[in-house]
Design a protein around this motif. Structure first.
Motif, PDB file in Angstrom:
ATOM      1  N   ARG A   1      15.552  62.071  70.312  1.00 29.09           N
ATOM      2  CA  ARG A   1      14.555  61.058  70.703  1.00 29.09           C
ATOM      3  C   ARG A   1      13.285  61.158  69.854  1.00 29.09           C
ATOM      4  NH1 ARG A   1      10.793  63.549  73.869  1.00 29.09           N
ATOM      5  NH2 ARG A   1      11.428  65.494  74.887  1.00 29.09           N
ATOM      6  N   LEU A   2      12.967  62.363  69.356  1.00 32.73           N
ATOM      7  CA  LEU A   2      11.813  62.491  68.465  1.00 32.73           C
ATOM      8  C   LEU A   2      12.081  61.766  67.144  1.00 32.73           C
ATOM      9  CD1 LEU A   2      10.826  66.251  69.006  1.00 32.73           C
ATOM     10  CD2 LEU A   2      10.042  64.214  70.253  1.00 32.73           C
ATOM     11  N   ILE A   3      13.318  61.847  66.680  1.00 30.54           N
ATOM     12  CA  ILE A   3      13.689  61.141  65.453  1.00 30.54           C
ATOM     13  C   ILE A   3      13.703  59.633  65.685  1.00 30.54           C
ATOM     14  CG2 ILE A   3      15.605  60.735  63.853  1.00 30.54           C
ATOM     15  CD1 ILE A   3      16.195  63.745  64.066  1.00 30.54           C
ATOM     16  N   PHE A   4      14.167  59.197  66.874  1.00 31.54           N
ATOM     17  CA  PHE A   4      14.147  57.757  67.181  1.00 31.54           C
ATOM     18  C   PHE A   4      12.725  57.219  67.071  1.00 31.54           C
ATOM     19  CE2 PHE A   4      17.716  58.803  70.429  1.00 31.54           C
ATOM     20  CZ  PHE A   4      18.597  59.043  69.390  1.00 31.54           C
TER      21      PHE A   4
ATOM     22  N   ILE B   1      13.176  54.458  56.715  1.00 31.97           N
ATOM     23  CA  ILE B   1      13.640  55.819  56.467  1.00 31.97           C
ATOM     24  C   ILE B   1      14.954  56.047  57.220  1.00 31.97           C
ATOM     25  CG2 ILE B   1      13.167  58.276  56.796  1.00 31.97           C
ATOM     26  CD1 ILE B   1      10.251  57.730  56.321  1.00 31.97           C
ATOM     27  N   CYS B   2      15.963  56.473  56.494  1.00 33.32           N
ATOM     28  CA  CYS B   2      17.271  56.781  57.077  1.00 33.32           C
ATOM     29  C   CYS B   2      17.346  58.284  57.343  1.00 33.32           C
ATOM     30  CB  CYS B   2      18.380  56.354  56.116  1.00 33.32           C
ATOM     31  SG  CYS B   2      20.029  56.827  56.626  1.00 33.32           S
ATOM     32  N   VAL B   3      17.723  58.673  58.558  1.00 36.13           N
ATOM     33  CA  VAL B   3      17.817  60.080  58.938  1.00 36.13           C
ATOM     34  C   VAL B   3      19.259  60.415  59.284  1.00 36.13           C
ATOM     35  CG1 VAL B   3      17.087  61.876  60.550  1.00 36.13           C
ATOM     36  CG2 VAL B   3      15.443  60.145  59.779  1.00 36.13           C
ATOM     37  N   GLU B   4      19.765  61.484  58.677  1.00 42.56           N
ATOM     38  CA  GLU B   4      21.088  62.007  59.024  1.00 42.56           C
ATOM     39  C   GLU B   4      20.888  63.340  59.735  1.00 42.56           C
ATOM     40  OE1 GLU B   4      25.044  63.782  56.813  1.00 42.56           O
ATOM     41  OE2 GLU B   4      23.966  62.125  55.859  1.00 42.56           O
ATOM     42  N   LEU B   5      21.235  63.390  61.017  1.00 46.49           N
ATOM     43  CA  LEU B   5      21.024  64.584  61.843  1.00 46.49           C
ATOM     44  C   LEU B   5      22.346  65.294  62.052  1.00 46.49           C
ATOM     45  CD1 LEU B   5      19.355  66.424  63.711  1.00 46.49           C
ATOM     46  CD2 LEU B   5      19.722  64.746  65.544  1.00 46.49           C
TER      47      LEU B   5
ATOM     48  N   VAL C   1       9.761  63.120  53.357  1.00 45.87           N
ATOM     49  CA  VAL C   1      10.093  64.425  53.931  1.00 45.87           C
ATOM     50  C   VAL C   1       8.841  65.069  54.517  1.00 45.87           C
ATOM     51  CG1 VAL C   1      11.037  66.721  53.470  1.00 45.87           C
ATOM     52  CG2 VAL C   1      12.051  64.714  52.373  1.00 45.87           C
ATOM     53  N   ARG C   2       7.716  64.965  53.809  1.00 42.00           N
ATOM     54  CA  ARG C   2       6.450  65.492  54.345  1.00 42.00           C
ATOM     55  C   ARG C   2       6.076  64.802  55.643  1.00 42.00           C
ATOM     56  NH1 ARG C   2       4.386  64.565  49.199  1.00 42.00           N
ATOM     57  NH2 ARG C   2       2.933  63.039  50.067  1.00 42.00           N
ATOM     58  N   LEU C   3       6.266  63.482  55.696  1.00 41.87           N
ATOM     59  CA  LEU C   3       5.958  62.738  56.924  1.00 41.87           C
ATOM     60  C   LEU C   3       6.775  63.258  58.096  1.00 41.87           C
ATOM     61  CD1 LEU C   3       5.760  59.032  55.686  1.00 41.87           C
ATOM     62  CD2 LEU C   3       3.902  60.337  56.747  1.00 41.87           C
ATOM     63  N   LEU C   4       8.065  63.452  57.865  1.00 44.57           N
ATOM     64  CA  LEU C   4       8.934  63.922  58.947  1.00 44.57           C
ATOM     65  C   LEU C   4       8.584  65.341  59.366  1.00 44.57           C
ATOM     66  CD1 LEU C   4      11.429  63.240  60.717  1.00 44.57           C
ATOM     67  CD2 LEU C   4      12.787  64.453  59.020  1.00 44.57           C
ATOM     68  N   ILE C   5       8.317  66.206  58.402  1.00 44.32           N
ATOM     69  CA  ILE C   5       7.957  67.595  58.709  1.00 44.32           C
ATOM     70  C   ILE C   5       6.733  67.643  59.614  1.00 44.32           C
ATOM     71  CG2 ILE C   5       7.025  69.724  57.699  1.00 44.32           C
ATOM     72  CD1 ILE C   5       8.837  69.123  55.243  1.00 44.32           C
ATOM     73  N   ASP C   6       5.680  66.919  59.234  1.00 46.82           N
ATOM     74  CA  ASP C   6       4.446  66.932  60.026  1.00 46.82           C
ATOM     75  C   ASP C   6       4.661  66.300  61.396  1.00 46.82           C
ATOM     76  OD1 ASP C   6       3.134  68.144  57.929  1.00 46.82           O
ATOM     77  OD2 ASP C   6       2.285  66.290  57.139  1.00 46.82           O
ATOM     78  N   ASP C   7       5.422  65.218  61.433  1.00 49.97           N
ATOM     79  CA  ASP C   7       5.672  64.525  62.691  1.00 49.97           C
ATOM     80  C   ASP C   7       6.447  65.408  63.658  1.00 49.97           C
ATOM     81  OD1 ASP C   7       5.726  61.423  63.731  1.00 49.97           O
ATOM     82  OD2 ASP C   7       7.445  62.548  64.464  1.00 49.97           O
ATOM     83  N   LEU C   8       7.529  66.036  63.185  1.00 48.56           N
ATOM     84  CA  LEU C   8       8.340  66.869  64.066  1.00 48.56           C
ATOM     85  C   LEU C   8       7.599  68.137  64.494  1.00 48.56           C
ATOM     86  CD1 LEU C   8      11.964  66.689  62.592  1.00 48.56           C
ATOM     87  CD2 LEU C   8      10.979  65.438  64.522  1.00 48.56           C
TER      88      LEU C   8
ATOM     89  N   ARG D   1       5.061  70.122  71.568  1.00 47.33           N
ATOM     90  CA  ARG D   1       4.773  69.628  72.921  1.00 47.33           C
ATOM     91  C   ARG D   1       5.981  69.715  73.852  1.00 47.33           C
ATOM     92  NH1 ARG D   1       2.353  65.428  69.793  1.00 47.33           N
ATOM     93  NH2 ARG D   1       4.068  64.011  70.341  1.00 47.33           N
ATOM     94  N   LEU D   2       7.102  70.251  73.376  1.00 45.68           N
ATOM     95  CA  LEU D   2       8.284  70.353  74.220  1.00 45.68           C
ATOM     96  C   LEU D   2       8.078  71.408  75.320  1.00 45.68           C
ATOM     97  CD1 LEU D   2      11.225  70.223  71.650  1.00 45.68           C
ATOM     98  CD2 LEU D   2      10.288  68.364  73.041  1.00 45.68           C
ATOM     99  N   PRO D   3       8.801  71.289  76.435  1.00 50.65           N
ATOM    100  CA  PRO D   3       8.653  72.253  77.530  1.00 50.65           C
ATOM    101  C   PRO D   3       8.934  73.681  77.061  1.00 50.65           C
ATOM    102  CG  PRO D   3       9.989  70.375  78.210  1.00 50.65           C
ATOM    103  CD  PRO D   3       9.786  70.232  76.742  1.00 50.65           C
ATOM    104  N   GLY D   4       8.010  74.570  77.366  1.00 50.25           N
ATOM    105  CA  GLY D   4       8.215  75.978  77.071  1.00 50.25           C
ATOM    106  C   GLY D   4       7.947  76.397  75.645  1.00 50.25           C
ATOM    107  N   ILE D   5       7.492  75.497  74.784  1.00 51.32           N
ATOM    108  CA  ILE D   5       7.183  75.863  73.396  1.00 51.32           C
ATOM    109  C   ILE D   5       5.708  76.222  73.287  1.00 51.32           C
ATOM    110  CG2 ILE D   5       7.142  75.132  70.988  1.00 51.32           C
ATOM    111  CD1 ILE D   5       9.947  75.480  72.142  1.00 51.32           C
ATOM    112  N   GLU D   6       5.442  77.447  72.906  1.00 49.96           N
ATOM    113  CA  GLU D   6       4.072  77.878  72.634  1.00 49.96           C
ATOM    114  C   GLU D   6       3.804  77.627  71.156  1.00 49.96           C
ATOM    115  OE1 GLU D   6       3.926  81.954  73.779  1.00 49.96           O
ATOM    116  OE2 GLU D   6       4.239  81.533  75.927  1.00 49.96           O
TER     117      GLU D   6
END
Length: 310
Positions: free
Chosen positions: A113-116, A125-129, A286-293, A299-304
């Motif tokens: 959903r973060l990629i969406f 931008i095409c993303v292959e996960l 790639v820089r855009l995606l790195i910074d965005d992700l 902000r995900l649950p349990g991530i410090e």
């Protein structure tokens, strides 16, 4: 007869084959026939006048001349891609393809959903996960960015620390009603442990009390799994107790389908990192995606979230 030219298309085929060691894998990745890849390589070797690859029935490897030529091809292709990025940036429309690898459960539950959302902001931008819990070779698999849980070995890749993933010891209410609720770490002896086959020393559970005391408890059971989503289902089915990442079970804890076991004791957190292919890090998309992700995963649950260096 004139020699063929060393075209970008032929260089791309050569670089991918050098990285993956397989003509068929490259053909699948490019969506072309294996004969086309073979022709690209033959024509490129004719263009440069030396053998670049050594072929056996099992593997394709670089010759001594091929290793040097491969390094030059990487530089050329990177410059070509960066030039195209700058041209697209002039009209404000980042475009192109990015390949990402992520552990399966995190990818299914959260990264997708973060990629969406990222693609909604950058529709060209095409993303292959790719989802796998195996430690893949980014260069060989042609992956730009990988999200990894756990300690990292020495690597020539760029590493961006995303933070620490907190974990909790959890079980289903039905299991606890049937087998009893442990009051101390030693009470876990004899309980059914749900263990992961891809985690070293999963037969020993380490817990830390609020007083800082460390407790090591043997952790055994009849069920071992190799995927986080399978462990989630086993927990829901009341098959035992397991240490789980908070992002894996936060919704189940919130609605009471799972409970925290021994809430006064903490499990060591697990490092969460982003690995980046160095020659791809400077590409704008790639820089855009790195910074965005990096921002969104923090902000995900349990991530410090990792603290900025310095």
């Amino acid at each position: 007869m004139d020699r063929p030219d060393a075209t970008l298309e032929r260089m791309r085929s050569f670089v991918r084959v050098a990285e993956r060691g397989s003509l068929s894998a490259v053909a699948r990745a490019f969506g072309i026939g294996q004969s086309s890849v073979t022709r690209h390589l033959r024509e490129l070797e004719q263009a440069v006048g030396v053998p670049l690859l050594s072929r056996t029935t099992r593997r394709v490897t670089l010759t001594a001349e091929g290793r040097g030529y491969y390094a030059h091809c990487l530089q050329i292709l990177r410059l070509v891609e960066q030039a195209a990025d700058e041209a697209r940036a002039a009209r404000g429309a980042p475009a192109g393809a990015i390949r990402i690898s992520c552990t399966g459960a995190l990818g299914v539950l959260h990264l997708g959903r973060l990629i969406f959302a990222f693609q909604d902001r950058y529709p060209e931008i095409c993303v292959e996960l790719g989802l796998t819990d195996e430690r893949i070779d980014l260069v060989r698999e042609g992956v730009d960015v990988a999200i990894r849980l756990g300690p990292l070995s020495d690597s020539s890749l760029k590493v961006r620390a995303l933070g620490q993933s907190r974990r909790a010891l959890v079980a289903a209410p039905s299991y606890l009603a049937r087998r009893g609720r442990p009051a101390s770490p030693q009470d876990l002896r004899g309980h059914e442990a749900i263990r992961m086959t891809n985690i070293a020393s999963s037969d020993l559970l380490v817990l830390e009390g609020r007083d800082g005391a460390r407790h090591e408890v043997p952790f055994t059971g009849r069920l071992r799994l190799d995927h986080g989503l399978a462990a989630r289902e086993a927990l829901l089915a009341g098959r035992g107790v397991a240490p789980a990442h908070c992002w894996l079970v936060d919704d189940l804890l919130a609605d009471g389908r799972l409970e925290v076991v021994l809430p006064d004791y903490a499990l060591p957190p697990v490092p969460l990192s982003m690995l980046i292919l160095p020659e791809r890090a400077a590409i704008a998309r790639v820089r855009l995606l790195i910074d965005d992700l990096a921002e969104a995963i923090g902000r995900l649950p349990g991530i410090e979230r990792a603290r900025p260096a310095g």
